[in-house]
Design a protein around this motif. Structure first.
Motif, mmCIF file in Angstrom:
data_model
loop_
_atom_site.group_PDB
_atom_site.id
_atom_site.type_symbol
_atom_site.label_atom_id
_atom_site.label_comp_id
_atom_site.label_asym_id
_atom_site.label_seq_id
_atom_site.Cartn_x
_atom_site.Cartn_y
_atom_site.Cartn_z
ATOM 1 N N ASP A 478 0.814 -1.211 0.000
ATOM 2 C CA ASP A 478 0.000 0.000 0.000
ATOM 3 C C ASP A 478 0.846 1.258 0.000
ATOM 4 N N GLU A 479 2.053 1.149 0.506
ATOM 5 C CA GLU A 479 2.911 2.323 0.584
ATOM 6 C C GLU A 479 4.190 2.084 -0.210
ATOM 7 N N SER A 480 4.892 3.152 -0.464
ATOM 8 C CA SER A 480 6.147 3.054 -1.199
ATOM 9 C C SER A 480 7.191 2.330 -0.339
ATOM 10 N N SER A 481 7.921 1.448 -0.959
ATOM 11 C CA SER A 481 8.932 0.674 -0.244
ATOM 12 C C SER A 481 10.212 0.659 -1.056
ATOM 13 N N LYS A 482 11.326 0.729 -0.332
ATOM 14 C CA LYS A 482 12.611 0.663 -1.018
ATOM 15 C C LYS A 482 13.018 -0.781 -1.325
ATOM 16 N N PRO A 709 5.952 -4.620 13.261
ATOM 17 C CA PRO A 709 5.426 -4.218 11.957
ATOM 18 C C PRO A 709 4.111 -4.917 11.617
ATOM 19 N N LYS A 710 3.280 -4.236 10.883
ATOM 20 C CA LYS A 710 1.992 -4.776 10.447
ATOM 21 C C LYS A 710 2.210 -5.886 9.404
ATOM 22 N N HIS A 736 8.130 3.063 8.393
ATOM 23 C CA HIS A 736 9.244 3.594 9.181
ATOM 24 C C HIS A 736 8.955 5.006 9.662
ATOM 25 N N THR A 737 8.251 5.773 8.873
ATOM 26 C CA THR A 737 7.888 7.137 9.286
ATOM 27 C C THR A 737 6.983 7.101 10.501
ATOM 28 N N GLU A 738 6.023 6.191 10.493
ATOM 29 C CA GLU A 738 5.125 6.052 11.636
ATOM 30 C C GLU A 738 5.872 5.569 12.867
ATOM 31 N N LEU A 739 6.837 4.673 12.676
ATOM 32 C CA LEU A 739 7.620 4.199 13.812
ATOM 33 C C LEU A 739 8.432 5.333 14.418
ATOM 34 N N HIS A 740 9.040 6.160 13.589
ATOM 35 C CA HIS A 740 9.799 7.310 14.091
ATOM 36 C C HIS A 740 8.885 8.249 14.864
ATOM 37 N N PRO A 756 17.028 -6.702 7.906
ATOM 38 C CA PRO A 756 17.061 -5.976 6.621
ATOM 39 C C PRO A 756 16.192 -4.722 6.612
ATOM 40 N N TYR A 757 15.085 -4.710 7.405
ATOM 41 C CA TYR A 757 14.237 -3.520 7.472
ATOM 42 C C TYR A 757 14.823 -2.460 8.408
ATOM 43 N N MET A 758 15.362 -2.912 9.538
ATOM 44 C CA MET A 758 15.834 -1.970 10.535
ATOM 45 C C MET A 758 17.170 -1.326 10.171
#
Length: 890
Positions: A478-482, A709-710, A736-740, A756-758
């Motif tokens: 649903d959101e942009s991911s790298k 994470p969801k 990650h923005t929401e986590l920050h 790998p995400y963190m």
């Protein structure tokens, strides 16, 4: 009675002449050895042939005739002579059984050579066992015949069970992971398959499909239908185990439809290769590029002489192959065994058989009274034949060496290697080192493959029935991911997939030694949203909807039940991320923290050692400042030593050696004080970034709020691995923005997610967060393929090539930024205090130098005192005692 028996009248004219010549020769020989024809005991042996296979029948009967002729010509003193009774099996199992019954009942044969096929032999073994008439087969190779366990069956050829390990070694040698056997649906084909499957399994080679061919196909269309089916499959390595007439026909049709082109591999078993002529290695054009195993025949002088005689007598009639040589040795073995029997055989064959009385004709078959003796004699027969050493062990020949042949130039075959039963392919039989054959390399074999290629085929392709391109499933978020970002072109609406995982997949494919065409297919529903979870995406690979799945897919146990994962291409594990906070040293004892306790203790010992050295060097010289008594002198020296910390000493130094020691020790003091000052200043003034929490136990004890994470397996992992955790303390985040944002506002204290995400999260918000621990293990990200996919091993190897090189770091920097300017991603608990290890080199140098100075001082003192003592010393013990007293009185 003998209507069904085919006598020597079916031989060509040249054979009649040859037999007549041999008969005349034998008569002359008998006379010369005082053995007349009246003393010879003729005994009947049966030879079952197939008229339908005229060339094979003519070749085998000719070899048997030549064997008996050669044997009795060189053993003219033997009293027995074997008489051949030929009979036709009409090429069928029933015909062979009827022929055997006729030979036993009417011709009263003592043994039977033949028949041609394993199916016919299977029936004859039961008859031979019932009548106690040994049967010797030189062409029935099915391993299942041995399972009957009849002591009256002797196999004078190699069992197919011996060649399966050679075939498996070839497949493993060229690193193919999947093969398709093609075999006939009868005793010949089915008998070898269990042995072949076991041999391949030992080398972890997969058999995705078994192609069963009708032994008597009604038309070429029946063969073509099966070949077209094979052509649509992924595997391109075929093991062909059919009789050589059918093998020729099948390979011709494979050539017609393009299955003898580059990329294909055909491995022939001895069922075809042993049918090649010994004299002429010409083969059909459609076999160009195939490889195979063939029974090894030692090139002895005896064999060469036999081939020369055969070439002169039958060059234009029939070809000679390996089976003919085995027929020759089988007849020779039978002649030796009958001559060496314990029983006294008589010419009247009727007396050698015992008749049964039964209501059925089959139960009336006679019993050969000396059959057991002949069976034992055959078991003990040993000699060197055309095929090498000939010996039956449990009724079987144990020849295990095979040639590896390659058919080249469209008209000839060449030997490219050997297999000797040691599971290793060797170049030749003469390369030996330390008593072992030297293992061959892939380049040593010099194989020409189908399509006239010299490159080893990969052994598989993308299945054509799914299209020319692989369908690679990718997740939709649903959101942009790298990691994986799926969008559509605003104008063309064509899918566009980018991200770290996508670049890694492309880079891995570029490393492969072959090209792979593919299309990325989003795992989405009709609304363009994700069609399910990552587990659902993996399950689509299992169902065959996708040929593979690529993305940030974690390797976990439940997913591995449905698909095969490659090696991970990212770091593995679930890590804990915490905020970093600024801290300063506020302890009242902070002034002792710059040095560890062992360094404090070592420094104190150093000053005492310095004081002792200074006292030893200065005590013999007039120095009023040090005092007159030894105790006062040492006390002053100790004061002098510690005063060097502040360079506040006023005592004079008289000797050169003492001055050198003072200089060295002053340098040590300078280094220690400077290091202490710098470390203490840093502790008191510099703010440090330290994690707010360092262990997971602290998280549980302090009741910290945990973020996860969801849609990840991390939530279930936390519940199972942390049974005491309060579920109300678990808070989900989406991005990650929401986590920050949650960290800043105090909604969460720590967060758990895959490494790998963190890792990019800590780089993005550097230096606000740090990964402090990896309390849970996970598999990392991997590419998912269907179970048994041949690509998994190749992709895994390519992943290692990419991750071990510089390209991996370049891809990470391109998507996540450079981590070099950030603190260590995983914070380790370390001490900022200085310890002995930091200065061990300095202390070692000082200790060595001062020791040398003390030794020099002692030598100088000894030389000065030697003159005054020489007149009073009567012996060495007195000298040492006097010297010691002088030292004590000073």
């Amino acid at each position: 009675m003998m209507k069904n028996i085919l006598m020597v009248t079916i031989f060509p004219i040249w054979e009649l002449i040859f037999i007549l010549h041999c008969s005349l020769t034998m008569k002359i020989t008998f006379a010369s050895n005082n053995i007349t024809s009246d003393m010879i005991i003729p005994l009947n042996i049966g030879v079952i042939v197939d008229e339908d296979d005229k060339d094979f029948g003519t070749m085998s009967t000719s070899c048997i005739t030549m064997a008996l002729s050669d044997f009795y010509a060189s053993h003219s003193n033997y009293k027995t002579r074997l008489k051949i009774k030929l009979i036709n099996s009409n090429g069928s199992v029933v015909g062979a059984a009827a022929a055997a019954v006729d030979l036993v009942t009417n011709a009263k044969v003592h043994a039977i050579i033949g028949p041609r096929t394993s199916m016919q032999t299977n029936f004859l073994i039961s008859i031979a066992n019932f009548c106690q008439v040994p049967i010797i087969s030189f062409s029935a190779t099915s391993p299942s015949l041995s399972s009957i366990r009849s002591k009256y069956f002797f196999r004078a050829t190699q069992s197919d069970s011996l060649q399966v390990k050679a075939i498996s070694a070839i497949v493993n040698f060229f690193r193919w992971k999947s093969v398709v056997p093609i075999y006939v649906d009868n005793e010949f084909g089915d008998g070898m398959m269990p042995f072949l499957a076991d041999a391949l399994q030992e080398n972890h080679i997969n058999i995705p499909y078994r192609s069963i061919i009708n032994p008597l196909p009604s038309s070429d269309l029946e063969i073509l239908n099966e070949l077209y089916k094979l052509k649509t499959m992924q595997t391109r390595v075929f093991i062909l185990h059919v009789p050589f007439p059918l093998g020729y026909r099948l390979l011709e049709k494979a050539n017609d439809i393009g299955m003898m082109s580059e990329g294909y591999v055909w491995i022939l078993t001895t069922g075809i290769t042993n049918g090649f002529s010994v004299l002429d290695s010409s083969v059909i054009e459609s076999m160009h590029g195939v490889i195979g195993v063939k029974s090894y025949i030692p090139r002895t002088k005896w064999l060469k002489d036999f081939l020369d005689r055969w070439n002169m007598s039958s060059k234009h009639n029939v070809d000679l192959n390996v089976f003919g040589l085995w027929a020759y040795d089988a007849a020779t073995a039978l002649a030796i065994a009958i001559e060496n029997m314990k029983s006294n055989l008589q010419e009247d064959n009727d007396d050698a058989f015992l008749m049964r009385n039964s209501s059925t004709s089959l139960n009336n078959l006679p019993v050969f009274s000396s059959g057991k003796d002949l069976q034992e004699s055959l078991s003990n027969t040993r000699f060197d034949g055309l095929n090498g050493h000939f010996e039956f062990i449990n009724g079987q020949l144990q020849l295990s060496t095979f040639e590896i042949i390659n058919i080249v130039n469209y008209n000839a075959s060449k030997v490219i290697g050997y297999w000797t039963g040691q599971n290793e392919i060797i170049k030749n039989l003469t390369s030996v080192r330390d008593g072992k054959y030297i293992k061959a390399g892939i380049d040593d074999l010099e194989v020409i493959w189908p399509g006239n290629s010299k490159i080893v085929p990969a052994g598989w392709v993308i299945p054509t029935h799914k299209g020319k391109k692989m369908r690679i499933g990718v997740p939709v978020k649903d959101e942009s991911s790298k990691f994986v970002n799926f969008t559509r072109d605003p104008k063309t609406k064509s899918p566009m997939v980018t991200g770290f995982c996508i670049d890694m997949f492309k880079e891995v494919l570029a490393v492969l030694p072959y090209h792979v065409d593919y299309d990325f297919v989003p795992f989405e529903n009709s609304e363009g949203k994700a069609a399910g979870t990552y587990d659902d995406l993996v399950h689509q690979v299992y169902l065959g909807k996708f040929d593979a799945a690529v993305g940030d897919i974690t390797i976990v146990s439940n997913r591995s039940e449905y698909v095969d994962f490659t090696l991970p291409y990212t770091e593995s594990g679930v890590t804990m991320v915490v905020p970093l906070q600024e801290t300063k040293q506020k302890s009242a004892w902070v002034f002792v923290q710059p040095l560890t306790w062992d360094l404090w203790l070592t420094s104190g010992c150093f000053f005492i050692f310095f004081a002792f050295s200074f006292w030893v060097l200065e005590r013999d010289h007039p120095n009023q400042e040090l005092g007159n008594t030894p105790l006062r002198q040492f006390g002053k020296s100790l004061w002098f030593s510690f005063a060097t910390l502040y360079f506040s000493h006023r005592e004079n130094v008289n000797t050169v050696l003492a001055r050198s020691v003072v200089i060295i020790c002053s340098f040590v003091v300078l280094v220690l004080t400077s290091s202490y000052t710098a470390s203490l200043t840093s502790m008191l003034t510099v703010a440090r970034l330290e994690p707010s929490v360092t262990t997971i136990h602290q998280v549980i004890e302090d009741g910290k709020v945990i973020g996860y994470p969801k849609g990840s397996f991390v939530f279930e992992l936390l519940k199972h691995q942390l049974p005491n955790v309060d579920l109300s303390k678990l808070r989900m985040f989406n991005t990650h923005t929401e986590l920050h944002h949650d960290f800043v506002n105090g909604y969460v204290d720590v967060a758990f997610d895959e490494t790998p995400y963190m890792k990019p999260f800590t780089i993005k918000y550097c230096p606000k967060y740090s990964m402090v621990a990896r309390p849970f293990k996970a598999g990392g990200f991997g590419f998912a393929f269907p179970k048994g996919s041949i690509m998994v091993s190749d992709i895994s190897k390519a992943i290692l090539d990419v991750t071990e090189g510089a390209r991996m770091e370049q891809i990470e920097k391109a998507w996540f930024g450079d981590a070099e300017n950030c603190p260590d991603i995983i914070t380790k608990t370390t001490s900022n205090s200085l310890n002995v290890k930091n200065f061990r080199g300095l202390f070692l140098i000082v200790a060595v130098v001062v020791s040398i100075v003390l030794v020099l001082s002692a030598l100088v003192r000894g030389i000065c005192n030697r003159t005054s003592l020489s007149n009073n010393i009567a012996s060495l013990p007195i000298y040492l005692t006097t010297l010691m007293n002088m030292e004590l009185l000073k």
